[in-house]
Design an enzyme around this catalytic site. Structure first.
Site, PDB file in Angstrom:
ATOM      1  N   PRO A 152       0.821  -1.218   0.000  1.00 30.65           N
ATOM      2  CA  PRO A 152       0.000   0.000   0.000  1.00 30.65           C
ATOM      3  C   PRO A 152       0.853   1.266   0.000  1.00 30.65           C
ATOM      4  O   PRO A 152       2.063   1.196   0.228  1.00 30.65           O
ATOM      5  CB  PRO A 152      -0.786  -0.115   1.312  1.00 30.65           C
ATOM      6  CG  PRO A 152       0.058  -0.968   2.197  1.00 30.65           C
ATOM      7  CD  PRO A 152       0.802  -1.914   1.301  1.00 30.65           C
TER       8      PRO A 152
ATOM      9  N   LEU B 110      -3.299  -8.881 -14.437  1.00 28.72           N
ATOM     10  CA  LEU B 110      -4.742  -9.189 -14.440  1.00 28.72           C
ATOM     11  C   LEU B 110      -5.531  -8.006 -13.898  1.00 28.72           C
ATOM     12  O   LEU B 110      -5.070  -7.274 -13.027  1.00 28.72           O
ATOM     13  CB  LEU B 110      -5.025 -10.445 -13.608  1.00 28.72           C
ATOM     14  CG  LEU B 110      -4.814 -10.424 -12.090  1.00 28.72           C
ATOM     15  CD1 LEU B 110      -5.983  -9.794 -11.353  1.00 28.72           C
ATOM     16  CD2 LEU B 110      -4.581 -11.827 -11.592  1.00 28.72           C
ATOM     17  N   ALA B 111      -6.721  -7.830 -14.455  1.00 26.40           N
ATOM     18  CA  ALA B 111      -7.631  -6.822 -13.914  1.00 26.40           C
ATOM     19  C   ALA B 111      -8.704  -7.556 -13.122  1.00 26.40           C
ATOM     20  O   ALA B 111      -9.128  -8.655 -13.512  1.00 26.40           O
ATOM     21  CB  ALA B 111      -8.254  -6.007 -15.037  1.00 26.40           C
TER      22      ALA B 111
ATOM     23  N   CYS C 248      -4.577  -0.367  -7.535  1.00 27.49           N
ATOM     24  CA  CYS C 248      -3.327  -0.150  -8.278  1.00 27.49           C
ATOM     25  C   CYS C 248      -3.106   1.241  -8.849  1.00 27.49           C
ATOM     26  O   CYS C 248      -2.037   1.814  -8.696  1.00 27.49           O
ATOM     27  CB  CYS C 248      -3.238  -1.152  -9.422  1.00 27.49           C
ATOM     28  SG  CYS C 248      -2.826  -2.789  -8.854  1.00 27.49           S
TER      29      CYS C 248
HETATM   30  C1  UDX Z   1      -5.612  -2.528 -13.166  1.00 25.70           C
HETATM   31  C2  UDX Z   1      -4.919  -2.918 -14.486  1.00 25.70           C
HETATM   32  O1  UDX Z   1      -5.878  -2.928 -15.557  1.00 25.70           O
HETATM   33  C3  UDX Z   1      -4.271  -4.281 -14.353  1.00 25.70           C
HETATM   34  O2  UDX Z   1      -3.553  -4.610 -15.541  1.00 25.70           O
HETATM   35  C4  UDX Z   1      -3.316  -4.243 -13.165  1.00 25.70           C
HETATM   36  O3  UDX Z   1      -2.737  -5.518 -12.972  1.00 25.70           O
HETATM   37  C5  UDX Z   1      -4.039  -3.813 -11.904  1.00 25.70           C
HETATM   38  O4  UDX Z   1      -4.680  -2.556 -12.107  1.00 25.70           O
HETATM   39  P1  UDX Z   1      -7.922  -3.160 -12.009  1.00 25.70           P
HETATM   40  O5  UDX Z   1      -7.596  -2.057 -11.062  1.00 25.70           O
HETATM   41  O6  UDX Z   1      -8.321  -4.483 -11.460  1.00 25.70           O
HETATM   42  O7  UDX Z   1      -6.661  -3.451 -12.957  1.00 25.70           O
HETATM   43  O8  UDX Z   1      -9.119  -2.688 -12.966  1.00 25.70           O
HETATM   44  P2  UDX Z   1      -9.221  -1.826 -14.297  1.00 25.70           P
HETATM   45  O9  UDX Z   1     -10.114  -2.553 -15.219  1.00 25.70           O
HETATM   46  O10 UDX Z   1      -7.909  -1.424 -14.841  1.00 25.70           O
HETATM   47  O11 UDX Z   1     -10.032  -0.535 -13.809  1.00 25.70           O
HETATM   48  C6  UDX Z   1      -9.462   0.419 -12.919  1.00 25.70           C
HETATM   49  C7  UDX Z   1     -10.429   1.538 -12.677  1.00 25.70           C
HETATM   50  O12 UDX Z   1     -10.599   2.333 -13.845  1.00 25.70           O
HETATM   51  C8  UDX Z   1     -11.843   1.067 -12.298  1.00 25.70           C
HETATM   52  O13 UDX Z   1     -12.348   1.882 -11.272  1.00 25.70           O
HETATM   53  C9  UDX Z   1     -12.624   1.236 -13.577  1.00 25.70           C
HETATM   54  O14 UDX Z   1     -13.989   1.421 -13.356  1.00 25.70           O
HETATM   55  C10 UDX Z   1     -11.979   2.477 -14.154  1.00 25.70           C
HETATM   56  N1  UDX Z   1     -12.117   2.571 -15.623  1.00 25.70           N
HETATM   57  C11 UDX Z   1     -11.550   1.643 -16.434  1.00 25.70           C
HETATM   58  C12 UDX Z   1     -12.846   3.619 -16.169  1.00 25.70           C
HETATM   59  O15 UDX Z   1     -13.368   4.470 -15.452  1.00 25.70           O
HETATM   60  N2  UDX Z   1     -12.968   3.704 -17.527  1.00 25.70           N
HETATM   61  C13 UDX Z   1     -12.402   2.791 -18.365  1.00 25.70           C
HETATM   62  O16 UDX Z   1     -12.567   2.943 -19.592  1.00 25.70           O
HETATM   63  C14 UDX Z   1     -11.683   1.726 -17.807  1.00 25.70           C
END
Ligand code: UDX
Ligand code: UDX
Ligand code: ADP
Length: 468
Positions: free
Chosen positions: A94, A164-165, A277
Site C-alpha cells: 500500500p 490481471l484486472a 493499483c
Molecule cells: C488494473 C490494471 O488494468 C491491471 O492490468 C493491473 O494488474 C491492476 O490494475 P484493475 O484495477 O483491477 O486493474 O481494474 P481496471 O479494469 O484497470 O479498472 C481500474 C479503474 O478504472 C476502475 O475503477 C474502472 O472502473 C476504471 N475505468 C476503467 C474507467 O473508469 N474507464 C475505463 O474505460 C476503464
C-alpha cells in the site's frame, strides 16, 4: 531442475487467482498459498465456494477442480517456504501512511518481512518471484536482505508483474496479452527465468512470454498502470467539456477510438477510477521521479491523479447543486460500492469519496451492491476518519435488495457499472421514490430517454444534456 513445489506468500486478489490458474494448468506442480491472515485462509478452504474471499467470475470452478489436489491454502508459512523451489511474493504494497514518502511511496514493510522470513527458513537454493507491484529496484532490496541474513543459500530474484484486472482475472490469466519476466542477465539468472518461462509455457504461447532485465520488468508494471489510468483521466477531462458544450463524450470516445493509433479500450467515462493499483502506482512513479529530481515528470503524472480527484468531487457537487443546493436530510441511494463491476473489492472505490462528500452535507445514504457486504462499507468510511463510526452507522444504511434500498429516496446515484442495474424495473423504482426523482449516472449505463419517459430527471456523466 524442474519446479515441483511452489509457495505463494499472500492469498489476496493477486495470489489466490494466479495460483489457482497455475495449479490448473500445471497438475504436476504442488502449490501452497500461505497468508498470515487466518480468516482469509479459512475462507479459501471453505466448502461453500460462494465464501471464497475473492469474488471473480469463473474462479470457483477452478478452485473446485484443483483445491486439495495440487492447490493448498495454509497459514503455515515456514513449511511452505521450506518445501518450495520457487516462492512468489504476492503481498500488499500500500501507499505509505507515515514517515518519509507518506501518501506517495510504496510501503515495503510487508515485502521486507517476507524476504526476512524466506532468508530465515531456506536451506536450499530458491527462486524468489516478485508478483506484487513494486517500485523499480525493489529486487535489489530483496536480494540484499536474502544475501545478508540467510544461510548461504543462493537466490535468484525474478520480477513477474501481474497484469490481471479484477473482475476478469481468470480470463486475463488464462489468455494474457503477455507475460513479463525480468531476471538477472547472468547465466544463473537466465536459468531461473527459463524455469518460470517453462511454467507459463504450459498454456501461454511462447511469443507472448517476454523476458527483460529486472528493472525494465518492474518499471513496465508501473508504466502500464500509469498509461491506463491516464486514458481514464483523459476521457474524464473530456466528459467535463462535453457537458459544457453539448458534445457527447460517448460519441467522442467512439470517434477517437476508431483511430488505430489510439484504440477503443479504456475510454469509458466514469465517476473516477479506483482499485488498489492505479492511484498507488502513479503516486509511486511520482515519488520515484521526484527522488531523481525530475519535477516536470512528477508533475505530469500527478495530474492524472488530480484529474481523478476532481472527477469524484465534481460528481458529488453535481448531485448537490441539482438537488436545489442542499442534500441535508435527503436520502440518496447508491447503486454500487465496488470500484468496478464483477468484483467485491472496494479499495480506492470512487463511491467512498462521493459518499463522504455527501455525508459532509448531511445526506442520508442507502447502499446496494450485489457483492459488497455491510461491514466493508462501514470499514471504508470509518477509515477516512472524517466523522465518528456511530455517525456513519446512523447516516448510512446498507441493504440487500435494490428495491428496498430505494424506498423514500430523493435520488439514485450509480457508482459501479454492474450489468444488473441496466435491467432493473425502473418503473417500480420511480414509484417508490420521492418526486422529483433524480438519477445521477456516474458510469454511463442508463438509457436516458427511457428514464426520462418514466418521469426521472437524469444526469449522465459526459452526456452533454442538462438535467431537466
Ligand atoms: C488494473 C490494471 O488494468 C491491471 O492490468 C493491473 O494488474 C491492476 O490494475 P484493475 O484495477 O483491477 O486493474 O481494474 P481496471 O479494469 O484497470 O479498472 C481500474 C479503474 O478504472 C476502475 O475503477 C474502472 O472502473 C476504471 N475505468 C476503467 C474507467 O473508469 N474507464 C475505463 O474505460 C476503464
Ligand atoms: C498529426 C495527426 O497524426 C493527424 O491525425 C492530424 O491530422 C495532423 O496531426 P502529423 O503532425 O502529420 O499528424 O504527424 P504525426 O505522425 O501525428 O506526428 C506528430 C509528431 O509526433 C511528429 O513530430 C512525430 O515525430 C511525433 N511522434 C509521433 C513521436 O514523437 N512519437 C510517436 O510515437 C509518434
Ligand atoms: P493484492 O491485491 O496485491 O493481492 P491483498 O491485500 O488482496 O493484495 O493480498 C495480500 C495478502 O498478503 C493479504 O491477505 C495479507 O494478509 C498477506 N500478507 C501480507 N504480509 C504477509 C506476510 N509477511 N506473510 C504472509 N502473508 C502476508
Amino acid at each position: 531442475m524442474a519446479i515441483k513445489n511452489i509457495c505463494c506468500i499472500g492469498a489476496g486478489y493477486v495470489g489466490g487467482p494466479t495460483m489457482a490458474v497455475i495449479a490448473q494448468k500445471c497438475p504436476d506442480i504442488n502449490i501452497t498459498v500461505v497468508d498470515i491472515n487466518e480468516a482469509r485462509i479459512i475462507a479459501w478452504n471453505d466448502d461453500d465456494l460462494t465464501k471464497l474471499p475473492v469474488f471473480e467470475p469463473g474462479l470457483d470452478s477452478i478452485v473446485r477442480e484443483t483445491r486439495g489436489k495440487n492447490l493448498f491454502f495454509s497459514t503455515d508459512v515456514d513449511a511452505a517456504i521450506d518445501r518450495a523451489e520457487m516462492i512468489f511474493i504476492s503481498v500488499n504494497t500500500p501507499t505509505k501512511t507515515y514517515g518519509k514518502g507518506k501518501g506517495m511511496a510504496a510501503d515495503l514493510k510487508y515485502i521486507e518481512l517476507c524476504a526476512r522470513q524466506i532468508a530465515k527458513i531456506s536451506k536450499n537454493d530458491k527462486i524468489v518471484v516478485e508478483k506484487s507491484t513494486l517500485p523499480v529496484r525493489t529486487a535489489s532490496t530483496i536480494k540484499s536482505i536474502l544475501d545478508n541474513t540467510g544461510n548461504n543459500v543462493k537466490y535468484q530474484i525474478l520480477s513477474n508483474p501481474e497484469f490481471l484486472a479484477e473482475g476478469t482475472a481468470v480470463e486475463d490469466l488464462l489468455q494474457p496479452d503477455r507475460v513479463l519476466i525480468g531476471g538477472d542477465t547472468t547465466i544463473e539468472g537466465e536459468r531461473a527465468v527459463a524455469e518460470l518461462v517453462d511454467i507459463y509455457s504450459n498454456w501461454v504461447p511462447k511469443e507472448k512470454i517476454l523476458t527483460t532485465n529486472v528493472w525494465s520488468s518492474e518499471l513496465s508494471k508501473l508504466t502500464a498502470n500509469a498509461f491506463l489510468a491516464q486514458r481514464v483521466s483523459s476521457i474524464n477531462a473530456m466528459s467535463v467539456i462535453c457537458e459544457r458544450t453539448g458534445a457527447d463524450v460517448y460519441e467522442v470516445a467512439k470517434a477517437i477510438g476508431m483511430d488505430s493509433r489510439i484504440g477503443s479500450k479504456f475510454l469509458k467515462p466514469s465517476v473516477g477510477f479506483g482499485g488498489s493499483c492505479f492511484q498507488k502506482d502513479i503516486l509511486n512513479l511520482v515519488y520515484i521521479a521526484k527522488s531523481y529530481g525530475l519535477d516536470e515528470v512528477a508533475n505530469y503524472w500527478e495530474g492524472v491523479v488530480e484529474m481523478n480527484n476532481y472527477q469524484k468531487n465534481r460528481f458529488s457537487d453535481k448531485i448537490i447543486t441539482t438537488m436545489y443546493n442542499t442534500v441535508s436530510g435527503k436520502k440518496i441511494t447508491f447503486f454500487g460500492w465496488a470500484f468496478k463491476k464483477d468484483t467485491n473489492d472496494t479499495r480506492e472505490s470512487p463511491a467512498i469519496q462521493v459518499a463522504d462528500n455527501l455525508l459532509n452535507e448531511q445526506a442520508q445514504i442507502s447502499v446496494f451492491d450485489p457483492k459488497v457486504d455491510q461491514d466493508q462499507v462501514y470499514k471504508d468510511l470509518n477509515l477516512l476518519n472524517t466523522r465518528d463510526p456511530e455517525t456513519n452507522l446512523k447516516l448510512v444504511k446498507v441493504l440487500e435488495s435494490p428495491y428496498e434500498a430505494i424506498i423514500g429516496s430523493h435520488a439514485v446515484a450509480i457508482l459501479t457499472e454492474w450489468e444488473e442495474f441496466r435491467h432493473y424495473d425502473w418503473n417500480k423504482i420511480y414509484e417508490s421514490m420521492l418526486k422529483p426523482a433524480f438519477v445521477f449516472d456516474g458510469r454511463g449505463i442508463v438509457d436516458v430517454n427511457n428514464l426520462k419517459s418514466i418521469g426521472f430527471s437524469v444526469y449522465k456523466i459526459g452526456a452533454g444534456n442538462p438535467v431537466n
